[in-house]
Design a protein around this motif. Structure first.
Motif, PDB file in Angstrom:
ATOM      1  N   ALA A  70       0.890  -1.226  -0.045  1.00 15.63           N
ATOM      2  CA  ALA A  70       0.004  -0.102   0.039  1.00 15.63           C
ATOM      3  C   ALA A  70       0.765   1.257  -0.186  1.00 15.63           C
ATOM      4  O   ALA A  70       0.638   2.195  -0.705  1.00 15.63           O
ATOM      5  N   ALA A  71       2.002   1.386   0.742  1.00 16.60           N
ATOM      6  CA  ALA A  71       2.764   2.422   0.766  1.00 16.60           C
ATOM      7  C   ALA A  71       3.544   2.630  -0.554  1.00 16.60           C
ATOM      8  O   ALA A  71       3.450   3.909  -0.813  1.00 16.60           O
ATOM      9  N   GLU A  72       3.917   1.608  -1.168  1.00 10.86           N
ATOM     10  CA  GLU A  72       4.541   1.656  -2.367  1.00 10.86           C
ATOM     11  C   GLU A  72       3.648   2.166  -3.550  1.00 10.86           C
ATOM     12  O   GLU A  72       3.976   3.113  -4.336  1.00 10.86           O
ATOM     13  N   ARG A  73       2.364   1.902  -3.452  1.00  8.83           N
ATOM     14  CA  ARG A  73       1.322   2.278  -4.550  1.00  8.83           C
ATOM     15  C   ARG A  73       1.147   3.679  -4.181  1.00  8.83           C
ATOM     16  O   ARG A  73       0.710   4.270  -5.217  1.00  8.83           O
ATOM     17  N   ASP A  74       1.199   4.197  -3.025  1.00  7.20           N
ATOM     18  CA  ASP A  74       1.027   5.704  -2.536  1.00  7.20           C
ATOM     19  C   ASP A  74       1.985   6.291  -3.215  1.00  7.20           C
ATOM     20  O   ASP A  74       1.741   7.286  -3.687  1.00  7.20           O
ATOM     21  N   VAL A  75       3.401   5.704  -3.330  1.00  4.90           N
ATOM     22  CA  VAL A  75       4.424   6.511  -4.167  1.00  4.90           C
ATOM     23  C   VAL A  75       4.193   6.508  -5.447  1.00  4.90           C
ATOM     24  O   VAL A  75       4.246   7.709  -6.040  1.00  4.90           O
ATOM     25  N   MET A  76       3.534   5.422  -6.121  1.00 14.45           N
ATOM     26  CA  MET A  76       3.295   5.423  -7.511  1.00 14.45           C
ATOM     27  C   MET A  76       2.286   6.402  -7.849  1.00 14.45           C
ATOM     28  O   MET A  76       2.340   7.229  -8.816  1.00 14.45           O
ATOM     29  N   ALA A  77       1.331   6.356  -7.125  1.00 12.03           N
ATOM     30  CA  ALA A  77      -0.006   7.467  -7.298  1.00 12.03           C
ATOM     31  C   ALA A  77       0.559   9.002  -7.194  1.00 12.03           C
ATOM     32  O   ALA A  77       0.510  10.004  -7.847  1.00 12.03           O
ATOM     33  N   ALA A  78       1.631   9.354  -6.153  1.00 15.06           N
ATOM     34  CA  ALA A  78       2.040  10.595  -6.043  1.00 15.06           C
ATOM     35  C   ALA A  78       2.996  10.885  -7.210  1.00 15.06           C
ATOM     36  O   ALA A  78       2.908  12.138  -7.691  1.00 15.06           O
ATOM     37  N   ASN A  79       3.512  10.023  -7.586  1.00 15.20           N
ATOM     38  CA  ASN A  79       4.510  10.081  -8.857  1.00 15.20           C
ATOM     39  C   ASN A  79       3.793  10.726 -10.112  1.00 15.20           C
ATOM     40  O   ASN A  79       4.274  11.679 -10.743  1.00 15.20           O
ATOM     41  N   ALA A  80       2.756  10.015 -10.217  1.00 13.91           N
ATOM     42  CA  ALA A  80       1.774  10.165 -11.347  1.00 13.91           C
ATOM     43  C   ALA A  80       1.075  11.665 -11.297  1.00 13.91           C
ATOM     44  O   ALA A  80       1.066  12.319 -12.159  1.00 13.91           O
ATOM     45  N   GLN A  81       0.903  12.124 -10.071  1.00 14.20           N
ATOM     46  CA  GLN A  81       0.281  13.237  -9.862  1.00 14.20           C
ATOM     47  C   GLN A  81       1.423  14.539 -10.131  1.00 14.20           C
ATOM     48  O   GLN A  81       0.681  15.566 -10.648  1.00 14.20           O
ATOM     49  N   ILE A  82       2.707  14.303 -10.380  1.00 20.09           N
ATOM     50  CA  ILE A  82       3.660  15.226 -10.768  1.00 20.09           C
ATOM     51  C   ILE A  82       3.381  15.739 -12.229  1.00 20.09           C
ATOM     52  O   ILE A  82       3.374  16.736 -12.592  1.00 20.09           O
ATOM     53  N   GLY A  83       3.157  14.490 -13.084  1.00 18.72           N
ATOM     54  CA  GLY A  83       2.809  14.531 -14.077  1.00 18.72           C
ATOM     55  C   GLY A  83       1.304  15.304 -14.694  1.00 18.72           C
ATOM     56  O   GLY A  83       1.554  16.115 -15.412  1.00 18.72           O
ATOM     57  N   VAL A  84       0.673  14.976 -13.853  1.00 18.14           N
ATOM     58  CA  VAL A  84      -0.810  15.790 -13.839  1.00 18.14           C
ATOM     59  C   VAL A  84      -0.581  17.209 -13.554  1.00 18.14           C
ATOM     60  O   VAL A  84      -1.175  18.204 -14.437  1.00 18.14           O
ATOM     61  N   ALA A  85       0.338  17.724 -12.658  1.00 20.27           N
ATOM     62  CA  ALA A  85       0.520  19.093 -12.232  1.00 20.27           C
ATOM     63  C   ALA A  85       1.314  19.776 -13.405  1.00 20.27           C
ATOM     64  O   ALA A  85       0.936  20.866 -13.689  1.00 20.27           O
ATOM     65  N   LYS A  86       2.338  18.962 -13.849  1.00 21.36           N
ATOM     66  CA  LYS A  86       3.096  19.733 -15.014  1.00 21.36           C
ATOM     67  C   LYS A  86       2.595  19.806 -16.282  1.00 21.36           C
ATOM     68  O   LYS A  86       2.839  20.704 -17.129  1.00 21.36           O
ATOM     69  N   SER A  87       1.541  18.967 -16.632  1.00 19.78           N
ATOM     70  CA  SER A  87       0.635  19.521 -17.871  1.00 19.78           C
ATOM     71  C   SER A  87       0.038  20.514 -17.885  1.00 19.78           C
ATOM     72  O   SER A  87      -0.462  20.997 -19.042  1.00 19.78           O
ATOM     73  N   ALA A  88      -0.266  21.254 -16.735  1.00 17.79           N
ATOM     74  CA  ALA A  88      -0.991  22.379 -16.725  1.00 17.79           C
ATOM     75  C   ALA A  88      -0.218  23.528 -17.434  1.00 17.79           C
ATOM     76  O   ALA A  88      -0.704  24.553 -17.826  1.00 17.79           O
ATOM     77  N   TYR A  89       1.150  23.445 -17.660  1.00 18.08           N
ATOM     78  CA  TYR A  89       2.009  24.309 -18.473  1.00 18.08           C
ATOM     79  C   TYR A  89       1.633  24.306 -20.011  1.00 18.08           C
ATOM     80  O   TYR A  89       2.040  25.285 -20.490  1.00 18.08           O
ATOM     81  N   PHE A  90       1.064  23.307 -20.405  1.00 22.73           N
ATOM     82  CA  PHE A  90       0.945  23.182 -21.784  1.00 22.73           C
ATOM     83  C   PHE A  90      -0.716  23.344 -22.273  1.00 22.73           C
ATOM     84  O   PHE A  90      -1.410  23.265 -21.459  1.00 22.73           O
ATOM     85  N   PRO A  91      -0.917  23.795 -23.606  1.00 23.95           N
ATOM     86  CA  PRO A  91      -2.257  23.958 -23.690  1.00 23.95           C
ATOM     87  C   PRO A  91      -3.240  22.679 -23.784  1.00 23.95           C
ATOM     88  O   PRO A  91      -2.407  21.609 -24.040  1.00 23.95           O
ATOM     89  N   SER A  92      -4.416  22.777 -23.572  1.00 22.85           N
ATOM     90  CA  SER A  92      -5.323  21.714 -23.767  1.00 22.85           C
ATOM     91  C   SER A  92      -6.215  21.843 -25.117  1.00 22.85           C
ATOM     92  O   SER A  92      -6.330  23.027 -25.548  1.00 22.85           O
ATOM     93  N   LEU A  93      -6.473  20.802 -25.631  1.00 19.84           N
ATOM     94  CA  LEU A  93      -7.218  20.785 -26.929  1.00 19.84           C
ATOM     95  C   LEU A  93      -8.668  19.920 -26.785  1.00 19.84           C
ATOM     96  O   LEU A  93      -8.398  18.574 -26.113  1.00 19.84           O
ATOM     97  N   SER A  94      -9.829  20.480 -27.003  1.00 24.21           N
ATOM     98  CA  SER A  94     -10.824  19.837 -27.072  1.00 24.21           C
ATOM     99  C   SER A  94     -11.598  19.941 -28.448  1.00 24.21           C
ATOM    100  O   SER A  94     -11.529  21.057 -28.883  1.00 24.21           O
TER     101      SER A  94
END
Length: 499
Positions: free
Chosen positions: A310-334
């Motif tokens: 469980a602790a390792e999966r929490d690390v994995m989830a937190a690591n992915a959230q870094i990518g989610v946050a950094k994607s805000a630097y780039f434009p979104s297309l809908s």
């Protein structure tokens, strides 16, 4: 004849296909996950006398309590899994995590909405007076009325995952779901361990009760013998009083065990989801034996402990959230599209003149936010560092727990051997002293002393047995019980199959 809605031009279709290709081939923003490094010992410090696990050892690890060979304990464990309310809370939390991961998968697909409605609107009328330069006035009146509008439309919206934001979010939610599955396994293992410890302690109390009952019977015979000797003028009244005191004190100890047993029985009732008033355990004549618990290599422990997973999966989830946050630097297309009919009259509402449609891409990018995105990225990176530290600490604690219970079992085994020797000596001393008293060579005080010593040693042996049984359960739980990390993959596949 009604003409169909115009379709997008070939250029629009080509643009849509190009963006779909980017969706499939683009790389996700943010770091890919790597398991945090930590130092693993080559072996456990107190592993002397323990053997490494083999496939045969782990054949029935899903039902680890069967190591104790007690059918009543096995039945209670099954009831715990079906009726324990604390476990039911953890199951509900896991279902929430499953639903969250399912929602993250839905964001990859277009959303389609439909709307049918009627609108009534009006504009208020009235009169106004204007005074002219020559002093005369002119009055004008406005028109008023209520208009109706009928609308039916179908809309489609699709956010393309150019930078991997949605993929990172799915990665994070999936890891959180797996962490929740491991948390559920850890909660189940903790409750199973608590139930096993309470049950084994109850059986040890039953053994102590049988010992005290047998001792009370022996003391009653001793009191009868002393009273007969007093009547014959062989002993004094003090010997009778001493024998009575010893008998009543032992009876009081037996009565005290009733309260302790009732507490354990009530605790077991709550664990299996039954009111204490409706639950009871019949006393049996034996105590479950100590099982042979196989030890594991330290590296295998990380695959066996649900809290570590469980602790390792929490690390994995937190690591992915870094990518989610950094994607805000780039434009979104809908990509959006809408079409339908809008008219003032219900009779000719659905007709060609009232038809409308729209289609087109939409780019959006934040040009200035005062450092908000940068701060959010910094927050996710700090959160990741926190989860890594917690994961490493969980690993260290798991090693410590196993070492503690291993050395505790070793010490208790050695102590039990010495205590058994003390008990054998006390029994022999009691036999000799009782014979000497009957022969009139020692006084009754010597008999009471040796009887008290023998009883104390008998109870100490049983107490040590209870401690060894409890520690063995704790060691099994520290080694992960019947859990294995491969169950997380099953949890993931189960979530995908949910409707």
């Amino acid at each position: 004849m009604k003409t169909p809605l115009p379709t997008p031009k070939p250029l629009c279709r080509a643009v849509a296909l190009a963006f779909a290709g980017l969706l499939l081939a683009g790389c996700a923003i943010g770091p890919d996950y790597k398991r945090p490094e930590h130092v693993l010992p080559a072996q456990f410090k107190h592993a002397e006398g323990w053997k490494l696990a083999t496939p045969a050892d782990l054949e029935h690890r899903g039902r680890w309590w069967e190591l104790y060979g007690d059918t009543t304990l096995s039945d209670l464990q099954q009831r715990l899994g079906a009726s324990n309310q604390t476990l039911a809370q953890s199951v509900a939390q896991y279902r929430q995590a499953q639903a969250l991961a399912r929602g993250a998968r839905a964001s990859f697909f277009p959303s389609v909405s439909a709307n049918v409605g009627k609108t009534r609107s009006g504009q208020g009328g009235g009169s106004s007076t204007v005074r002219l330069a020559d002093g005369s006035t002119v009055t004008s009146s406005g028109s008023s009325g209520v208009s109706k509008s009928y609308d039916a439309n179908l809309g489609v919206n699709w956010e393309l995952d150019l930078w991997g934001k949605l993929r990172r979010q799915l990665e994070s939610d999936t890891a959180s779901m797996q962490a929740s599955a491991a948390d559920l396994a850890a909660a189940r293992l903790s409750l199973q361990s608590e139930l096993a410890q309470n049950y084994l302690q109850l059986r040890v109390l039953d053994a102590q009760r049988r010992l005290l009952d047998a001792t009370v019977a022996a003391y009653q015979r001793s009191l009868t013998l002393t009273e007969n000797q007093y009547k014959a003028g062989i002993v004094t009244k003090a010997d009778v009083a001493q024998a009575t005191t010893q008998l009543k004190g032992t009876q009081a100890q037996a009565i005290d065990l009733k309260y302790q047993r009732a507490q354990l029985e009530n605790a077991i009732a709550v664990l299996v989801g039954v009111p204490p008033a409706e639950f009871s355990l019949t006393e049996v004549d034996s105590v479950p034996g100590l099982p042979q618990v196989p030890a594991l290599l330290p590296s295998q422990l990380l695959e066996r402990r649900p809290d570590v997973a469980a602790a390792e999966r929490d690390v994995m989830a937190a690591n992915a959230q870094i990518g989610v946050a950094k994607s805000a630097y780039f434009p979104s297309l809908s990509l959006t599209a809408a079409g339908g009919y809008r008219g003032d009259s219900l009779s000719d509402w659905i007709s060609t003149p009232n038809r409308f449609w729209s289609i087109g891409p939409e780019f959006a990018i934040t040009l200035f936010d005062g450092g908000l995105i940068r701060s959010q990225v910094a927050q996710t990176e700090a959160s990741y560092d926190q989860t890594v530290a917690f994961y490493r600490q969980t690993v260290l604690d798991s090693f410590r727990e196993v070492e503690d219970y291993m050395v505790q079992l070793d010490v208790l085994e050695e102590e039990s051997g010495v205590q058994q020797e003390a008990l054998d000596a006390a029994r022999e001393a009691l036999r000799l002293t009782t014979n000497q008293y009957k022969a009139g060579t020692v006084d009754f005080n010597s008999v009471v002393t040796t009887q008290t010593t023998a009883l104390s040693n008998e109870r100490s042996v049983l107490t040590l047995l209870g401690s060894r049984l409890t520690t063995s359960v704790q060691l099994v739980a520290a080694l992960g019980g019947g859990w294995e990390q491969a169950q997380l993959e099953k949890a993931d596949s189960d979530a995908e199959e949910l409707p």
